[in-house]
Design a protein around this motif. Structure first.
Motif, PDB file in Angstrom:
ATOM      1  N   GLU A  31       0.800  -1.219   0.000  1.00 58.50           N
ATOM      2  CA  GLU A  31       0.000   0.000   0.000  1.00 58.50           C
ATOM      3  C   GLU A  31       0.833   1.270   0.000  1.00 58.50           C
ATOM      4  O   GLU A  31       0.687   2.093  -0.916  1.00 58.50           O
ATOM      5  CB  GLU A  31      -0.921  -0.013   1.219  1.00 58.50           C
ATOM      6  CG  GLU A  31      -2.357   0.170   0.872  1.00 58.50           C
ATOM      7  CD  GLU A  31      -3.205   0.107   2.119  1.00 58.50           C
ATOM      8  OE1 GLU A  31      -3.948  -0.863   2.235  1.00 58.50           O
ATOM      9  OE2 GLU A  31      -3.096   1.005   2.983  1.00 58.50           O
ATOM     10  N   PRO A  32       1.709   1.448   0.983  1.00 59.46           N
ATOM     11  CA  PRO A  32       2.538   2.646   0.979  1.00 59.46           C
ATOM     12  C   PRO A  32       3.403   2.721  -0.276  1.00 59.46           C
ATOM     13  O   PRO A  32       3.618   3.800  -0.829  1.00 59.46           O
ATOM     14  CB  PRO A  32       3.430   2.473   2.207  1.00 59.46           C
ATOM     15  CG  PRO A  32       2.724   1.497   3.062  1.00 59.46           C
ATOM     16  CD  PRO A  32       1.989   0.601   2.143  1.00 59.46           C
ATOM     17  N   ALA A  33       3.872   1.568  -0.723  1.00 63.08           N
ATOM     18  CA  ALA A  33       4.735   1.555  -1.906  1.00 63.08           C
ATOM     19  C   ALA A  33       3.991   2.094  -3.118  1.00 63.08           C
ATOM     20  O   ALA A  33       4.507   2.925  -3.869  1.00 63.08           O
ATOM     21  CB  ALA A  33       5.238   0.147  -2.171  1.00 63.08           C
ATOM     22  N   ILE A  34       2.780   1.630  -3.305  1.00 63.78           N
ATOM     23  CA  ILE A  34       1.971   2.087  -4.434  1.00 63.78           C
ATOM     24  C   ILE A  34       1.670   3.574  -4.316  1.00 63.78           C
ATOM     25  O   ILE A  34       1.867   4.345  -5.265  1.00 63.78           O
ATOM     26  CB  ILE A  34       0.656   1.295  -4.510  1.00 63.78           C
ATOM     27  CG1 ILE A  34       0.939  -0.151  -4.916  1.00 63.78           C
ATOM     28  CG2 ILE A  34      -0.305   1.938  -5.498  1.00 63.78           C
ATOM     29  CD1 ILE A  34      -0.281  -1.039  -4.940  1.00 63.78           C
ATOM     30  N   LEU A  35       1.232   3.982  -3.152  1.00 65.72           N
ATOM     31  CA  LEU A  35       0.931   5.395  -2.942  1.00 65.72           C
ATOM     32  C   LEU A  35       2.167   6.250  -3.189  1.00 65.72           C
ATOM     33  O   LEU A  35       2.102   7.290  -3.847  1.00 65.72           O
ATOM     34  CB  LEU A  35       0.409   5.612  -1.518  1.00 65.72           C
ATOM     35  CG  LEU A  35      -0.940   4.959  -1.199  1.00 65.72           C
ATOM     36  CD1 LEU A  35      -1.318   5.202   0.251  1.00 65.72           C
ATOM     37  CD2 LEU A  35      -2.029   5.452  -2.129  1.00 65.72           C
ATOM     38  N   GLY A  36       3.299   5.785  -2.676  1.00 67.69           N
ATOM     39  CA  GLY A  36       4.543   6.531  -2.844  1.00 67.69           C
ATOM     40  C   GLY A  36       4.914   6.687  -4.307  1.00 67.69           C
ATOM     41  O   GLY A  36       5.284   7.767  -4.757  1.00 67.69           O
ATOM     42  N   LEU A  37       4.793   5.616  -5.045  1.00 70.87           N
ATOM     43  CA  LEU A  37       5.122   5.670  -6.478  1.00 70.87           C
ATOM     44  C   LEU A  37       4.162   6.558  -7.238  1.00 70.87           C
ATOM     45  O   LEU A  37       4.564   7.354  -8.082  1.00 70.87           O
ATOM     46  CB  LEU A  37       5.101   4.257  -7.076  1.00 70.87           C
ATOM     47  CG  LEU A  37       6.389   3.448  -6.949  1.00 70.87           C
ATOM     48  CD1 LEU A  37       6.264   2.120  -7.661  1.00 70.87           C
ATOM     49  CD2 LEU A  37       7.562   4.241  -7.514  1.00 70.87           C
ATOM     50  N   LEU A  38       2.890   6.419  -6.922  1.00 71.96           N
ATOM     51  CA  LEU A  38       1.888   7.224  -7.628  1.00 71.96           C
ATOM     52  C   LEU A  38       2.036   8.709  -7.309  1.00 71.96           C
ATOM     53  O   LEU A  38       1.632   9.563  -8.095  1.00 71.96           O
ATOM     54  CB  LEU A  38       0.471   6.751  -7.275  1.00 71.96           C
ATOM     55  CG  LEU A  38       0.082   5.404  -7.867  1.00 71.96           C
ATOM     56  CD1 LEU A  38      -1.354   5.064  -7.532  1.00 71.96           C
ATOM     57  CD2 LEU A  38       0.303   5.393  -9.376  1.00 71.96           C
TER      58      LEU A  38
ATOM     59  N   GLU B 133       3.212  -0.950 -15.114  1.00 69.21           N
ATOM     60  CA  GLU B 133       4.400  -0.149 -14.854  1.00 69.21           C
ATOM     61  C   GLU B 133       4.690  -0.066 -13.356  1.00 69.21           C
ATOM     62  O   GLU B 133       5.841  -0.107 -12.933  1.00 69.21           O
ATOM     63  CB  GLU B 133       4.221   1.262 -15.429  1.00 69.21           C
ATOM     64  CG  GLU B 133       5.550   1.973 -15.585  1.00 69.21           C
ATOM     65  CD  GLU B 133       5.419   3.330 -16.238  1.00 69.21           C
ATOM     66  OE1 GLU B 133       4.329   3.617 -16.766  1.00 69.21           O
ATOM     67  OE2 GLU B 133       6.388   4.100 -16.204  1.00 69.21           O
ATOM     68  N   LEU B 134       3.636   0.026 -12.571  1.00 67.29           N
ATOM     69  CA  LEU B 134       3.798   0.008 -11.118  1.00 67.29           C
ATOM     70  C   LEU B 134       4.608  -1.206 -10.709  1.00 67.29           C
ATOM     71  O   LEU B 134       5.542  -1.117  -9.918  1.00 67.29           O
ATOM     72  CB  LEU B 134       2.428  -0.053 -10.433  1.00 67.29           C
ATOM     73  CG  LEU B 134       1.797   1.256 -10.013  1.00 67.29           C
ATOM     74  CD1 LEU B 134       0.373   1.025  -9.557  1.00 67.29           C
ATOM     75  CD2 LEU B 134       2.612   1.895  -8.901  1.00 67.29           C
TER      76      LEU B 134
ATOM     77  N   LEU C 289      -0.952  -7.308  -6.471  1.00 69.29           N
ATOM     78  CA  LEU C 289      -1.039  -5.923  -6.950  1.00 69.29           C
ATOM     79  C   LEU C 289      -2.469  -5.505  -7.264  1.00 69.29           C
ATOM     80  O   LEU C 289      -2.967  -4.501  -6.736  1.00 69.29           O
ATOM     81  CB  LEU C 289      -0.171  -5.744  -8.195  1.00 69.29           C
ATOM     82  CG  LEU C 289      -0.313  -4.383  -8.879  1.00 69.29           C
ATOM     83  CD1 LEU C 289       0.107  -3.261  -7.951  1.00 69.29           C
ATOM     84  CD2 LEU C 289       0.493  -4.343 -10.162  1.00 69.29           C
ATOM     85  N   TYR C 290      -3.152  -6.270  -8.111  1.00 70.16           N
ATOM     86  CA  TYR C 290      -4.468  -5.838  -8.565  1.00 70.16           C
ATOM     87  C   TYR C 290      -5.509  -5.778  -7.442  1.00 70.16           C
ATOM     88  O   TYR C 290      -6.250  -4.796  -7.344  1.00 70.16           O
ATOM     89  CB  TYR C 290      -4.926  -6.691  -9.744  1.00 70.16           C
ATOM     90  CG  TYR C 290      -4.228  -6.273 -11.020  1.00 70.16           C
ATOM     91  CD1 TYR C 290      -4.534  -5.063 -11.617  1.00 70.16           C
ATOM     92  CD2 TYR C 290      -3.229  -7.047 -11.578  1.00 70.16           C
ATOM     93  CE1 TYR C 290      -3.878  -4.643 -12.752  1.00 70.16           C
ATOM     94  CE2 TYR C 290      -2.560  -6.629 -12.730  1.00 70.16           C
ATOM     95  CZ  TYR C 290      -2.896  -5.428 -13.314  1.00 70.16           C
ATOM     96  OH  TYR C 290      -2.244  -5.008 -14.433  1.00 70.16           O
ATOM     97  N   PRO C 291      -5.571  -6.776  -6.599  1.00 72.97           N
ATOM     98  CA  PRO C 291      -6.498  -6.662  -5.471  1.00 72.97           C
ATOM     99  C   PRO C 291      -6.209  -5.427  -4.618  1.00 72.97           C
ATOM    100  O   PRO C 291      -7.125  -4.769  -4.140  1.00 72.97           O
ATOM    101  CB  PRO C 291      -6.239  -7.942  -4.669  1.00 72.97           C
ATOM    102  CG  PRO C 291      -5.761  -8.916  -5.677  1.00 72.97           C
ATOM    103  CD  PRO C 291      -4.970  -8.111  -6.656  1.00 72.97           C
ATOM    104  N   CYS C 292      -4.928  -5.117  -4.459  1.00 76.30           N
ATOM    105  CA  CYS C 292      -4.558  -3.965  -3.647  1.00 76.30           C
ATOM    106  C   CYS C 292      -5.004  -2.674  -4.314  1.00 76.30           C
ATOM    107  O   CYS C 292      -5.547  -1.780  -3.656  1.00 76.30           O
ATOM    108  CB  CYS C 292      -3.049  -3.958  -3.420  1.00 76.30           C
ATOM    109  SG  CYS C 292      -2.509  -2.705  -2.252  1.00 76.30           S
TER     110      CYS C 292
END
Lengths: 216, 216
Positions: B9-16, B25-26, B45-48
């Motif tokens: 979660e934080p990783a995705i938010l951070g990247l976005l 790409e994520l 990834l997708y469920p998250c």
DNA sequence: TCCAGATGTATCGAGTTGATACATCGACAA
DNA sequence: TTGTCGATGTATCAACTCGATACATCTGGA
């Protein structure tokens, strides 16, 4: 029965070969031996034991431990290898294919090197080394390719990761050196397999190859 | 939504936060940044992403990429942070509690230190150091307690594991030193946070404590 | 022109985790 | 004696994750 059980199974068989044990103790010993690398939960241990029993590689004996009072009986199931199990374990211990030098399996195999013959030990160590060298190459490439676009902390993290793998390779070099030395000059089982101080250029070592699966 | 998602979660938010992106790409970026440490599968990834959308922290825009033929439309969903998402991210980035210095979380937090303020960086680094020091103590104890009963390979494995953790602590020492130096003497954002050559005795560093959960 | 391989979204079964339930044992104190 | 606490011991469950895979489009090169 995919995944971690490929790790669990040999580990359990290996431990039981040393002496019969019950679940709780198996768990303790496993976390002791592999503690710094991985953990083991009951949720995987008991199903695995069950499946091993079904395949006749181990058998469980309900043993009653003498308590200080007479009437109570405390159930504990002591597991031990069957003849089939011993045979299977020997087979597992003799294997040295690509699977044995993956992250998940290597540690366990190494932990039971004491029950493995010298040839196999060397093959696994060299395979592992090749594996890590490949990874090193992959990391270095993506490192070079993206070094500009990264901020300092991401870069430092990658540098640190790279260094760890490099160190791992040097550790293996020491072990390989030691194995070779053992086989050539010393009677088996003497010297401690401590990482040698001279890293020793052994780049010629390159048995079978596995292809790196998407990591960039 | 327990477990690894606390990392994801934080990783995705951070990247976005750095720039909008679509799933594929994520995944690439994440495996690039954290590649040597962990992997990321679509199955997580997708469920998250879905759950993040539901909580209104990100939103996905169906974007059609211009193909060279006219008729075809290639669906790709570009995700970006919402206002809520940005706020939540700031909150996450400001946290420095025990959870942040666990194995699973530390790397991700460190990777986004660029978006984290100096105070928080230092607290996380020190917490992580304390955490590892505790583990060191645990390992050393079980090491001393069982050194007799172990064969040479098991022993070598443990010695190697111990060494890795020790090295990790020294790495942190370097980083902590650097952070302190940055704050005291240099304008922010200058020096590279490379591990210093002098390990610097900083044993006084001991913020809050977490108790070690069964590892022997 | 056709194909192999990269890009892209999405799901599924199998396996794992962490927590927890349940019960006995040993020790120590009131 | 009784109570309570922590270690020993077996076992299960919901939630979650992984690896594989399905399906489709795009791109570069033979």
């Amino acid at each position: 029965m995919r995944g971690r059980s490929d790790v669990l199974e040999p580990a359990i068989l290996g431990l039981l070969h040393e002496s019969p044990m019950h679940g709780y103790e198996l768990r303790k010993r496993l976390n002791l031996v592999l503690g710094s690398f991985r953990a083991l939960s009951y949720g995987s241990l008991y199903p695995c034991l069950k499946s091993l029993v079904e395949r006749r590689w181990i058998e469980g004996t309900e043993s009653v431990v003498a308590p200080h009072t007479v009437a109570s009986k405390r159930a504990r199931i002591v597991y031990q290898l069957t003849a089939d199990g011993k045979e299977h374990l020997q087979q597992v211990l003799a294997s040295s294919g690509p699977a044995t030098w993956e992250d998940e399996n290597f540690d366990v195999r190494f932990a039971f090197f004491g029950q493995t013959d010298a040839e196999t030990r060397l093959r696994i160590l060299e395979g592992r080394r090749t594996r890590l060298t490949e990874r090193l190459e992959t990391i270095r490439q993506s490192f070079a390719r993206t070094r500009e676009r990264m901020d300092e902390y991401t870069l430092e993290l990658q540098r640190h990761g790279l260094e760890q793998v490099e160190r791992e390779v040097r550790w293996l070099d020491g072990l390989i050196d030691n194995e070779r030395g053992l086989r050539r000059t010393r009677p088996a089982g003497t010297g401690r397999p401590t990482a040698a101080d001279t890293p020793a250029e052994t780049d010629d070592v390159a048995p079978a190859r596995t292809t790196e699966k998407e990591r960039g």
